[in-house]
Scaffold this active site. Structure first.
Site, mmCIF file in Angstrom:
data_model
loop_
_atom_site.group_PDB
_atom_site.id
_atom_site.type_symbol
_atom_site.label_atom_id
_atom_site.label_comp_id
_atom_site.label_asym_id
_atom_site.label_seq_id
_atom_site.Cartn_x
_atom_site.Cartn_y
_atom_site.Cartn_z
ATOM 1 N N GLY A 270 97.758 128.280 -23.001
ATOM 2 C CA GLY A 270 98.357 127.471 -24.325
ATOM 3 C C GLY A 270 99.706 126.174 -24.510
ATOM 4 N N ASP A 271 100.387 127.177 -23.650
ATOM 5 C CA ASP A 271 101.674 126.436 -23.379
ATOM 6 C C ASP A 271 102.939 126.513 -22.052
ATOM 7 O OD1 ASP A 271 103.876 124.941 -24.528
ATOM 8 O OD2 ASP A 271 105.123 126.567 -25.730
ATOM 9 N N PHE A 272 101.898 126.130 -21.269
ATOM 10 C CA PHE A 272 102.339 127.061 -19.747
ATOM 11 C C PHE A 272 103.484 125.684 -19.258
ATOM 12 C CE2 PHE A 272 102.127 127.754 -15.241
ATOM 13 C CZ PHE A 272 102.414 129.266 -15.665
#
Length: 308
Positions: free
Chosen positions: A202-204
């Site tokens: 999701g926030d890589f």
């Protein structure tokens, strides 16, 4: 045991929380900051931890304190701010169980608290040369893309991006309207397809992959904002990593497209689907930055989106 640290939250965290344009969310964040010292002491006592030092500059949505457990094992205590979900993060980390991601030791989602294995927080993939960092990032990300468990509580990409799309429509800077319209149209088309669905970080990004023990894995992901959707959505954030370095280089638009194609090919994803999600997520972030008063970074993100 009670904390021995003078708890002065990192300024990056304070600025991010106080700077939220929504008055209710900013007030909730301020209240949370006031209660942090008491919450920290409670958790140290409850989990029999000894605090060592505060991680600084830290993140924008959480506070991390390096601790030791009763048996002397090093760990990291993460306290998440309002607006983030410790429960979802704990569920994702439990699902991965240390495969490609930091291992969860225990959690108290009702307090926004996670006790994690300690990694080398000062060393992320951003410390590596660009080509090596992207290679390691691709390897780490591939390990995270597993089928979600039956009955999972994660959002779908369609749900999350629906809220983001509404924010974009409401707060679009006038000059960015054509780009926002294109991003929204791309989103609709991407959601009409039926690619494989996996658990996403999701926030890589490179800064979310930290050095770990060589025995288990040299690099592990941290700080997920998990959801379920197609892999191209997750990879899209990585496309714009080291944005300011990219913008300062010669031929940045062409270099961006080459990077995007290399990442798509390395992870066997459709180039056009990756382009669509990379553009949508960059526009979404750009509009949000401008809305929150960070016009410089917002305009940089919108310029990047224009290259795609």
């Amino acid at each position: 045991m009670p904390s021995v640290l003078p708890l002065d939250p990192p300024q990056r965290l304070v600025r991010a929380l106080h700077g939220h344009p929504d008055a209710d969310e900013a007030a909730a964040a301020a209240k949370w900051l006031e209660k942090l010292p008491g919450l920290l002491e409670t958790l140290l006592e409850r989990w029999e931890l000894t605090d060592e030092r505060l991680v600084s500059p830290g993140g924008r949505t959480s506070l991390v304190v390096l601790v030791r457990r009763a048996d002397g094992t090093p760990a990291a205590l993460k306290l998440t701010a309002p607006g983030t979900s410790a429960a979802r993060e704990a569920e994702a980390l439990a699902c991965w169980d240390g495969r490609g991601a930091v291992r969860l030791v225990r959690a108290a989602p009702e307090d926004g608290a996670l006790l994690l294995e300690r990694l080398h927080g000062e060393v992320s993939l951003r410390s590596l040369p660009e080509a090596k960092a992207m290679l390691e990032a691709s390897s780490a990300l591939r390990r995270l893309w597993v089928p979600p468990a039956d009955g999972h509580g994660f959002e779908q990409v369609a749900e999350r991006t629906a809220a983001e799309a509404e924010m974009m429509r409401t707060h679009t800077p006038g000059e960015a309207r054509p780009l926002v319209d294109e991003a929204l149209e791309l989103r609709d088309g991407l959601l009409a397809g039926t690619p494989r669905q996996v658990l996403l970080h999701g926030d890589f990004r490179q800064g979310a992959v930290l050095s770990a023990s060589a025995e288990r894995s040299p690099w592990l992901a941290v700080g997920p904002d998990p959801l379920v959707g197609e892999p191209a959505y997750d990879l899209a954030r990585l496309v714009r990593d080291r944005l300011h370095d990219l913008m300062a280089s010669a031929g940045a638009p062409a270099a961006t497209r080459r990077r995007m194609h290399r990442l798509a090919d390395a992870l066997e994803l459709d180039r056009e689907r990756l382009r669509g999600w990379a553009l949508f997520r960059a526009v979404r972030s750009g509009v949000r930055h401008v809305w929150r008063g960070d016009r410089q970074d917002g305009e940089a993100l919108l310029e990047f989106a224009g290259w795609l």
